[in-house]
Design a protein around this motif. Structure first.
Motif, mmCIF file in Angstrom:
data_model
loop_
_atom_site.group_PDB
_atom_site.id
_atom_site.type_symbol
_atom_site.label_atom_id
_atom_site.label_comp_id
_atom_site.label_asym_id
_atom_site.label_seq_id
_atom_site.Cartn_x
_atom_site.Cartn_y
_atom_site.Cartn_z
ATOM 1 N N GLU A 38 -0.492 0.249 2.359
ATOM 2 C CA GLU A 38 -0.433 -0.844 3.466
ATOM 3 C C GLU A 38 -1.480 -2.039 2.967
ATOM 4 N N ARG A 67 -7.898 4.194 6.470
ATOM 5 C CA ARG A 67 -6.799 3.759 7.497
ATOM 6 C C ARG A 67 -7.508 2.468 8.047
ATOM 7 N N THR A 71 -4.926 -0.181 14.023
ATOM 8 C CA THR A 71 -3.562 0.285 14.092
ATOM 9 C C THR A 71 -3.494 1.506 13.714
ATOM 10 N N THR A 73 -2.627 2.603 10.805
ATOM 11 C CA THR A 73 -1.834 2.650 9.633
ATOM 12 C C THR A 73 -2.457 3.025 8.358
#
Length: 266
Positions: A38, A67, A71, A73
């Motif tokens: 991401e 990460r 969030t 993520t």
């Protein structure tokens, strides 16, 4: 990309300090296999968690998870691969029992094979297969890590600085990308060191294509010490074209697929 590698490099130093992992115990790192999951943006808070996964793809695998701390993520992962002697497995499991984890599925290699690649390559051999030089440079004092050798970020910077010239060899050149609002993206990388580089060494990067599919293609950068032609490192890359508005991958044009297929070095 250099940002991610620098974060993994620092995480590795801190993990070695905390766990006692060293080359004396497990040998030199064979590969660092990075996957990008991401996007991160300026100002994002990050955390990196590191552990030993004995069920990973290497005899001893260190997993780094980067990460987005805001969030949770998963933004990027790195697998550090070591190959200690087989009869030391039980001892190592005991020694690192407090630092073990299960292999993270998202970090597993996808578009690039697990082990080191292209380690027997020569400049002349690569050029005879159609690979071309995309970068020349010099190792400067700022490129040296705490072990006195050129660090991962230096190797990556040489390859990423030259990669636009590699794309230019395909129909997906700068004019094509600008016209369609597309960008160049790497989603997976594997760095394999062969021999060290030191301050003052001059280097050259020779790159060739190694595969192509509907939306992705792969290339391998070969970093040589240019005075002697000694291979220092290889960097395998999975690349794709991204629509910069939708932030999604797009199919390669047919002519790009055909063109790359004719230039494969593997």
């Amino acid at each position: 990309m250099q940002f991610y590698f620098s974060r993994f490099e620092e995480a590795d130093r801190q993990f070695r300090l905390a766990s006692g992992l060293s080359e004396t115990l497990v040998g030199a790192r064979r590969v660092r296999h990075v996957r990008y999951h991401e996007e991160l943006r300026t100002g994002d808070l990050i955390t990196v968690h590191s552990c030993v996964a004995f069920d990973g793809p290497h005899m001893l695998t260190v997993v780094h998870e980067l990460r987005n701390a805001g969030t949770g993520t998963l933004a990027a992962t790195a697998l550090d691969g070591y190959e200690p002697s087989a009869n030391s497995a039980k001892t190592l499991r005991q020694r690192f029992k407090d630092f073990q984890c299960a292999m993270l599925a998202e970090a597993a290699p996808r578009g690039i094979q697990t082990g080191p690649s292209g380690l027997r390559a020569t400049l002349a051999g690569l050029e005879s297969k159609g690979a071309e030089i995309c970068y020349r440079g010099t190792v400067l004092p700022r490129d040296i890590g705490i072990d006195g050798k050129a660090d991962d970020r230096f190797a990556l910077s040489c390859c990423t600085d030259g990669v636009a010239h590699v794309w230019q060899r395909t129909p997906m050149n700068q004019a094509y990308l600008n016209e369609n609002g597309f960008g160049r993206v790497a989603v997976e990388m594997k760095l394999s060191w062969v021999t060290p580089l030191k301050t003052g060494d001059t280097v050259v990067v020779t790159t060739g294509f190694t595969g192509v599919s509907a939306k992705m293609f792969t290339m391998r950068h070969h970093l040589f010490e240019s005075r002697t032609g000694r291979l220092a490192a290889t960097l395998d890359v999975v690349a794709l074209t991204m629509d910069l508005k939708t932030r999604t991958a797009v199919d390669l044009p047919v002519e790009a697929h055909q063109s790359i297929s004719k230039m494969l070095i593997d």
